[in-house]
Design a protein around this motif. Structure first.
Motif, PDB file in Angstrom:
ATOM      1  N   ILE A   1       0.827  -1.206   0.063  1.00  0.00           N
ATOM      2  CA  ILE A   1       0.073  -0.084  -0.118  1.00  0.00           C
ATOM      3  C   ILE A   1       0.773   1.252   0.018  1.00  0.00           C
ATOM      4  CG2 ILE A   1      -1.887   1.137   1.416  1.00  0.00           C
ATOM      5  CD1 ILE A   1      -2.672  -1.618   2.492  1.00  0.00           C
ATOM      6  N   GLU A   2       0.518   2.346  -0.806  1.00  0.00           N
ATOM      7  CA  GLU A   2       1.410   3.416  -0.815  1.00  0.00           C
ATOM      8  C   GLU A   2       0.317   4.509  -1.210  1.00  0.00           C
ATOM      9  OE1 GLU A   2       4.430   5.584  -4.275  1.00  0.00           O
ATOM     10  OE2 GLU A   2       4.114   3.240  -4.220  1.00  0.00           O
ATOM     11  N   ASN A   3       0.446   5.345  -0.174  1.00  0.00           N
ATOM     12  CA  ASN A   3      -0.306   6.742  -0.426  1.00  0.00           C
ATOM     13  C   ASN A   3      -1.858   6.497  -0.224  1.00  0.00           C
ATOM     14  OD1 ASN A   3       1.940   8.692  -0.606  1.00  0.00           O
ATOM     15  ND2 ASN A   3       2.218   8.246  -2.778  1.00  0.00           N
ATOM     16  N   GLY A   4      -2.330   5.743   0.365  1.00  0.00           N
ATOM     17  CA  GLY A   4      -3.579   5.301   0.562  1.00  0.00           C
ATOM     18  C   GLY A   4      -4.231   4.430  -0.673  1.00  0.00           C
TER      19      GLY A   4
ATOM     20  N   ARG B   1      -4.190  -5.351   9.580  1.00  0.00           N
ATOM     21  CA  ARG B   1      -2.747  -4.785   9.902  1.00  0.00           C
ATOM     22  C   ARG B   1      -2.755  -3.448   9.135  1.00  0.00           C
ATOM     23  NH1 ARG B   1       0.566  -9.396   6.608  1.00  0.00           N
ATOM     24  NH2 ARG B   1      -0.563 -11.146   7.497  1.00  0.00           N
ATOM     25  N   TYR B   2      -3.770  -3.308   8.432  1.00  0.00           N
ATOM     26  CA  TYR B   2      -4.041  -1.958   7.695  1.00  0.00           C
ATOM     27  C   TYR B   2      -5.212  -1.017   8.217  1.00  0.00           C
ATOM     28  CZ  TYR B   2      -1.063  -4.853   4.858  1.00  0.00           C
ATOM     29  OH  TYR B   2       0.102  -5.940   4.756  1.00  0.00           O
ATOM     30  N   GLY B   3      -5.501  -1.298   9.542  1.00  0.00           N
ATOM     31  CA  GLY B   3      -6.607  -0.431  10.103  1.00  0.00           C
ATOM     32  C   GLY B   3      -7.898  -0.692   9.569  1.00  0.00           C
ATOM     33  N   LEU B   4      -8.248  -2.094   9.036  1.00  0.00           N
ATOM     34  CA  LEU B   4      -9.570  -2.279   8.549  1.00  0.00           C
ATOM     35  C   LEU B   4     -10.007  -3.540   9.691  1.00  0.00           C
ATOM     36  CD1 LEU B   4      -9.167  -2.718   4.663  1.00  0.00           C
ATOM     37  CD2 LEU B   4     -10.290  -0.848   5.893  1.00  0.00           C
ATOM     38  N   LYS B   5     -11.117  -3.072  10.339  1.00  0.00           N
ATOM     39  CA  LYS B   5     -11.860  -3.972  11.395  1.00  0.00           C
ATOM     40  C   LYS B   5     -12.925  -4.814  10.678  1.00  0.00           C
ATOM     41  CE  LYS B   5     -10.429  -1.219  15.304  1.00  0.00           C
ATOM     42  NZ  LYS B   5     -10.841  -0.601  16.495  1.00  0.00           N
TER      43      LYS B   5
ATOM     44  N   ALA C   1      -8.089   2.770  -1.634  1.00  0.00           N
ATOM     45  CA  ALA C   1      -8.350   2.806  -2.678  1.00  0.00           C
ATOM     46  C   ALA C   1      -7.841   1.703  -3.492  1.00  0.00           C
ATOM     47  CB  ALA C   1      -7.814   4.129  -3.208  1.00  0.00           C
ATOM     48  N   GLY C   2      -8.534   1.127  -4.321  1.00  0.00           N
ATOM     49  CA  GLY C   2      -8.171  -0.314  -5.129  1.00  0.00           C
ATOM     50  C   GLY C   2      -8.342  -1.477  -4.186  1.00  0.00           C
ATOM     51  N   LEU C   3      -8.657  -1.533  -3.079  1.00  0.00           N
ATOM     52  CA  LEU C   3      -8.885  -2.677  -2.103  1.00  0.00           C
ATOM     53  C   LEU C   3     -10.300  -3.069  -1.980  1.00  0.00           C
ATOM     54  CD1 LEU C   3      -7.435  -4.808  -0.549  1.00  0.00           C
ATOM     55  CD2 LEU C   3      -7.822  -3.412   1.428  1.00  0.00           C
ATOM     56  N   PHE C   4     -10.929  -4.278  -2.428  1.00  0.00           N
ATOM     57  CA  PHE C   4     -12.186  -4.373  -2.298  1.00  0.00           C
ATOM     58  C   PHE C   4     -12.361  -5.704  -1.421  1.00  0.00           C
ATOM     59  CE2 PHE C   4     -11.869  -2.011  -6.055  1.00  0.00           C
ATOM     60  CZ  PHE C   4     -12.829  -1.368  -6.320  1.00  0.00           C
ATOM     61  N   LEU C   5     -13.527  -5.840  -0.953  1.00  0.00           N
ATOM     62  CA  LEU C   5     -13.690  -7.272  -0.066  1.00  0.00           C
ATOM     63  C   LEU C   5     -14.951  -8.053  -0.767  1.00  0.00           C
ATOM     64  CD1 LEU C   5     -13.728  -5.607   3.518  1.00  0.00           C
ATOM     65  CD2 LEU C   5     -11.796  -6.467   1.973  1.00  0.00           C
ATOM     66  N   ASN C   6     -14.785  -9.371  -0.648  1.00  0.00           N
ATOM     67  CA  ASN C   6     -15.730 -10.248  -0.923  1.00  0.00           C
ATOM     68  C   ASN C   6     -15.629 -11.531  -0.018  1.00  0.00           C
ATOM     69  OD1 ASN C   6     -18.104 -11.465  -1.986  1.00  0.00           O
ATOM     70  ND2 ASN C   6     -16.786 -11.817  -4.044  1.00  0.00           N
ATOM     71  N   ALA C   7     -16.323 -11.362   1.211  1.00  0.00           N
ATOM     72  CA  ALA C   7     -16.064 -11.987   2.301  1.00  0.00           C
ATOM     73  C   ALA C   7     -17.072 -12.039   3.563  1.00  0.00           C
ATOM     74  CB  ALA C   7     -14.566 -11.951   3.055  1.00  0.00           C
ATOM     75  N   GLY C   8     -17.318 -13.144   4.318  1.00  0.00           N
ATOM     76  CA  GLY C   8     -18.046 -13.088   5.180  1.00  0.00           C
ATOM     77  C   GLY C   8     -19.581 -13.849   4.919  1.00  0.00           C
TER      78      GLY C   8
END
Length: 416
Positions: A229-232, A263-267, A371-378
């Motif tokens: 991850i770079e600059n958000g 690790r990246y602040g996503l709970k 930005a650019g990080l997506f979730l498909n889980a749970g």
């Protein structure tokens, strides 16, 4: 765009296929040597578009206390000093109200019904054979109290336009003829006729091959070390073999998704709830189910998969472990042999998997603050059911298209 999908369970494989169809260059990373070798491997086999409910429901806290003392309990809680477990349990209990149940079930049905349409299109498109049947799910009630309590589910199905039929004892036997041998044990049922059955493992492997034809590359036996991850903005993924660059990353790691994301602040409030299954060879087809029967007393699904019976269920909250407790096997055997003694349980294969559960029952699908990080889980117990629709949604979101259904309440932002 170059897109990396993390995870090759049923959700990851369907996501990769739909992303490739949308014109992206796709790489799938997984620690296993092939597709669907963890939670998707031997699940219950039901594709439950209509029988689709959050576990957090009114009355569940009271029922849970009773279940803890049952010999064949559908819920097993092994508490430990684990803040993630305690936080997840507290959030789930807060969803056990009539208002929250109605909201959660409605959005689950929305996604599940979209997935029904998506899977039908995918089946025609790919011609994959996976022991599929289109004969519905029968939720079977052994007591009048269970039948009466199904009213809230009937109301939700009616509100969302999902076909259903409330059946008496004779109606149940009409749908599942083998029940005539044990008719005195049942009082009625709720049939959702649009539901399907099929071997998730077979389907995922077939679709992975189709995805490879579209250009998807699978990196098997690969350990994910972290995100770049770079600059958000996510720039790629670091593995034990190499750094992979990407314009977008889709996290489809099931129960392991929150371990990476924290690790990246996503709970991400996803916790593993272990389920068990038996796969039993059929010896007497006249005493075997035709489709899926959900034994409401034990919360166990009994499904016909070709020449096998797949028996799956129970919820064990015990963290990240795949121990095979023999008491759980006895519960599965008790349920199936009590209703459908048409298989040889002595030759059964016993298995367990970690279902990625959210507190409200709905999966988390969509973008994140990175930005650019997506979730498909749970997806919990409904990964097989919701995978095709979820994949279409995530492909649209990554591509920048508007999905066919409302997805504003599916992303991680709903937990802000």
């Amino acid at each position: 765009m170059k897109v990396i999908v993390l995870g090759a369970g049923i959700v990851g494989v369907t996501s990769a296929y739909q992303l490739a169809k949308s014109g992206h260059e796709v790489i799938v990373v997984d620690r296993q040597p092939g597709p669907a070798l963890e939670t998707s491997f031997a699940n219950a086999g039901e594709v439950s578009f209509g029988y689709c409910s959050p576990w957090a429901a009114p009355g569940i806290p009271t029922k849970a206390m009773k279940w803890l003392f049952m010999q064949h309990a559908p819920l097993i809680l092994r508490p430990k000093v684990d803040t993630a477990m305690l936080s997840w349990l507290a959030k789930m209990l807060s969803n056990c109200t009539s208002k929250r149940y109605a909201i959660n079930k409605s959005r689950m049905l929305r996604l599940a019904d979209y997935s029904r349409v998506s899977l039908a299109a995918l089946r025609v498109e790919t011609s994959i054979a996976y022991d599929e049947r289109m004969q519905g799910t029968l939720q079977l009630f052994r007591t009048q109290q269970q039948l009466d309590a199904s009213g809230k589910d009937v109301n939700a199905l009616a509100a969302d336009g999902i076909p259903y039929e409330v059946l008496d004892r004779d109606g149940c036997i009409r749908v599942e003829p083998a029940l005539k041998h044990v008719c005195e044990k049942i009082v009625g049922g709720l049939l959702t006729p649009k539901d399907e059955t099929g071997d998730c493992f077979k389907f995922a492997n077939g679709l992975a091959k189709k995805a490879e034809v579209l250009g998807v590359r699978f990196s098997w036996g690969t350990e994910i070390k972290g995100l770049d991850i770079e600059n958000g903005r996510v720039r790629g993924v670091v593995t034990n073999r190499e750094r992979l660059s990407a314009d977008a990353v889709v996290v489809a790691l099931g129960s392991y998704s929150p371990l990476l994301l924290k690790r990246y602040g996503l709970k991400l409030p996803v916790y593993p709830v272990k389920g068990y299954s038996l796969t039993i060879p059929i010896t007497d087809a006249s005493r075997a189910p035709e489709s899926t029967v959900m034994d409401e007393t034990y919360k166990i699904a009994i499904t016909r998969l070709g020449d096998r019976i797949r028996v799956g269920g129970m919820a064990e909250i015990s963290g990240y472990n795949n121990d095979l407790g023999q008491a759980r096997r006895r519960t599965l055997e008790h349920s199936v042999m009590d209703l459908f003694p048409g298989g040889d349980a002595n030759k059964a294969t016993f298995w367990s998997g970690l279902r990625p559960m959210t507190p409200d029952g709905t999966p988390v699908i969509g973008p994140t603050k990175i930005a650019g990080l997506f979730l498909n889980a749970g997806h919990g117990t409904l990964g097989w059911t919701m995978s095709s629709g979820s994949a279409r949604v995530i492909a649209d979101l990554v591509t920048g298209r508007k999905p066919d259904i409302d997805v504003t309440d599916l992303a991680i932002a709903r937990y802000a």
